[in-house]
Design an enzyme around this catalytic site. Structure first.
Site, PDB file in Angstrom:
ATOM      1  N   ARG A 184       0.075 -21.715  29.175  1.00  0.00           N
ATOM      2  CA  ARG A 184       0.453 -21.654  30.586  1.00  0.00           C
ATOM      3  C   ARG A 184      -0.752 -21.898  31.489  1.00  0.00           C
ATOM      4  NH1 ARG A 184       4.771 -19.745  33.037  1.00  0.00           N
ATOM      5  NH2 ARG A 184       5.551 -18.696  31.174  1.00  0.00           N
ATOM      6  N   LYS A 195       3.963 -32.351  27.405  1.00  0.00           N
ATOM      7  CA  LYS A 195       3.144 -32.185  26.219  1.00  0.00           C
ATOM      8  C   LYS A 195       3.863 -31.288  25.208  1.00  0.00           C
ATOM      9  CE  LYS A 195      -0.442 -34.541  27.643  1.00  0.00           C
ATOM     10  NZ  LYS A 195      -0.856 -35.799  26.961  1.00  0.00           N
ATOM     11  N   ARG A 231       0.826  -1.211   0.000  1.00  0.00           N
ATOM     12  CA  ARG A 231       0.000   0.000   0.000  1.00  0.00           C
ATOM     13  C   ARG A 231       0.864   1.266   0.000  1.00  0.00           C
ATOM     14  NH1 ARG A 231      -1.629   3.401   4.149  1.00  0.00           N
ATOM     15  NH2 ARG A 231      -3.684   4.411   3.908  1.00  0.00           N
ATOM     16  N   ARG A 281       1.724 -29.720  34.303  1.00  0.00           N
ATOM     17  CA  ARG A 281       2.493 -30.418  33.281  1.00  0.00           C
ATOM     18  C   ARG A 281       3.595 -29.543  32.714  1.00  0.00           C
ATOM     19  NH1 ARG A 281      -2.624 -33.031  29.982  1.00  0.00           N
ATOM     20  NH2 ARG A 281      -3.026 -34.782  31.406  1.00  0.00           N
ATOM     21  N   ARG A 293       2.481 -17.014  10.968  1.00  0.00           N
ATOM     22  CA  ARG A 293       2.648 -16.145   9.807  1.00  0.00           C
ATOM     23  C   ARG A 293       1.406 -15.321   9.500  1.00  0.00           C
ATOM     24  NH1 ARG A 293       5.688 -19.420   5.003  1.00  0.00           N
ATOM     25  NH2 ARG A 293       7.766 -19.528   5.941  1.00  0.00           N
ATOM     26  N   ASP A 317      15.673 -13.502   3.209  1.00  0.00           N
ATOM     27  CA  ASP A 317      17.034 -13.723   2.731  1.00  0.00           C
ATOM     28  C   ASP A 317      17.075 -14.134   1.262  1.00  0.00           C
ATOM     29  OD1 ASP A 317      19.971 -14.190   3.379  1.00  0.00           O
ATOM     30  OD2 ASP A 317      19.395 -16.183   2.704  1.00  0.00           O
ATOM     31  N   ILE A 336       9.113 -13.130   9.370  1.00  0.00           N
ATOM     32  CA  ILE A 336       8.846 -13.292  10.803  1.00  0.00           C
ATOM     33  C   ILE A 336      10.084 -13.790  11.527  1.00  0.00           C
ATOM     34  CG2 ILE A 336       6.403 -13.765  10.357  1.00  0.00           C
ATOM     35  CD1 ILE A 336       7.010 -16.712  11.140  1.00  0.00           C
ATOM     36  N   ASP A 337      11.077 -14.282  10.785  1.00  0.00           N
ATOM     37  CA  ASP A 337      12.296 -14.792  11.421  1.00  0.00           C
ATOM     38  C   ASP A 337      13.195 -13.673  11.947  1.00  0.00           C
ATOM     39  OD1 ASP A 337      11.373 -17.271  10.501  1.00  0.00           O
ATOM     40  OD2 ASP A 337      12.499 -17.087   8.635  1.00  0.00           O
ATOM     41  N   MET A 396       8.661 -21.076  14.927  1.00  0.00           N
ATOM     42  CA  MET A 396       9.367 -20.996  13.646  1.00  0.00           C
ATOM     43  C   MET A 396      10.610 -20.107  13.757  1.00  0.00           C
ATOM     44  SD  MET A 396       6.045 -20.778  11.109  1.00  0.00           S
ATOM     45  CE  MET A 396       6.828 -21.337   9.602  1.00  0.00           C
TER      46      MET A 396
END
Length: 319
Positions: free
Chosen positions: A154, A243, A21, A162, A252, A103, A126-127, A169
């Site tokens: 949590r 778990k 945009r 647990r 993403r 990249d 996002i990395d 990612m």
């Protein structure tokens, strides 16, 4: 410069549409026509190019993904593939190109620049693994998505007493795991940039349970280990039920945060300004909250660094 091209490539990230945009509207403000190239470099090779208007980018600033769509394109890595791409750029009388991505996208932009075509690269992944920029488009949104998931996990981890191992990612970079782990109060964070001792992690978990702790959260970056394998080993050594949650591509998607919308808008506008001023073959970034430009080759040759002081802080706070 009267006509420029625009494409998104590689993995999508929230904020790409906001950047599209900004490029279109900033260019039209300067009486420059923008041609959208659909499906990234693959679309450029096929000549999938259409003119973008003001109305094309209306009501997209809040949308995740990319209206230009994206793809990975091994053919563009070949000389023959790039010749096809350049031919289509010439046929459409496109004089400069803005590419948005990570990249691999930057490497493609560098090849075009070496071929003599004016190109600007904008970091969107996002990395958050592009060197020489504090943030890339989409990282903040993905980070908040992960934190929201950690907070919800949590709640159930506490109720059921647990251990939860959460895989995020990031490819071979640990930024998303590190930031979300610190913000989410994880007991341990496993990232590719740092070695880890699973026995020490288990001992930390045991110490916590001995003092009355009801749960443990372990954040694992996909580039360092499998969350499933880590969970099995923790359960075997601790004899505590463990778990696994693999967040996957949910990281993403979604509406970009205000930070990502503003960052994307600033990056997109800067890219147009660089082309207008004849300042080509640059990568745009953010440094100390200022928009900066460097040569694409400089960015690609720079090493990626993790914030090790942040990693140490996470360890100190999770005793």
């Amino acid at each position: 410069m009267n006509r420029i091209g625009l494409l998104t490539s590689g993995g999508d990230s929230p904020g790409m549409n906001a950047c599209i945009r900004a490029v279109v509207r900033k260019a039209i403000y300067h009486d420059i026509e923008v041609n959208g190239i659909y499906n990234g470099y693959a679309g450029l090779i096929k000549g999938n190019i259409k003119k973008l208007e003001l109305g094309t980018v209306g009501d997209i600033i809040h949308r995740g993904g990319t209206i230009l769509q994206t793809a990975r394109c091994p053919e563009f890595q070949t000389e023959e593939g790039r010749k096809k791409a350049l031919r289509h750029l010439q046929e459409h009388k496109i004089e400069g190109l803005i590419v948005i991505g990570g990249d691999g996208t930057f490497k493609g932009a560098h090849k075009l620049a070496e071929d003599g075509f004016p190109t600007i690269a904008l970091p969107a992944t996002i990395d958050n693994d592009i060197p020489l920029t504090d943030y890339s488009i989409g990282f903040d949104t993905a980070l908040n998505t992960v934190i929201e998931a950690i907070d919800k996990i949590r709640d159930t981890a506490t109720s059921l007493e647990r251990i939860f191992v959460i895989e995020v990612m990031g490819k071979d970079a640990g930024n998303l795991a590190l930031w979300s782990g610190l913000a989410g109060g994880a007991e341990s964070i496993l990232i590719p940039e740092e070695s880890y001792d699973l026995h020490q992690i288990v001992e930390k978990i045991k110490r916590g349970y001995n003092r009355g702790k009801k749960h443990s959260i372990i954040v694992v970056a996909e580039g360092i280990a499998s969350a499933v394998a880590v969970a099995k080993q923790i359960q075997a050594e601790s004899n505590l039920e463990t778990k696994v949650t693999i967040l996957g591509h949910i990281q993403r998607g979604g509406s970009p945060t205000a930070f990502d919308r503003v960052l994307a808008s600033r990056f997109g506008a800067k890219a147009v300004e660089l082309l207008v001023n004849g300042n080509y073959n640059k990568a745009v970034g953010l440094y100390n909250n200022q928009i900066v430009e460097r040569s694409i080759s400089e960015v690609l040759s720079a090493g990626r660094e993790i914030n090790r002081s942040m990693y140490q802080l996470a360890q100190q706070l999770s005793i």
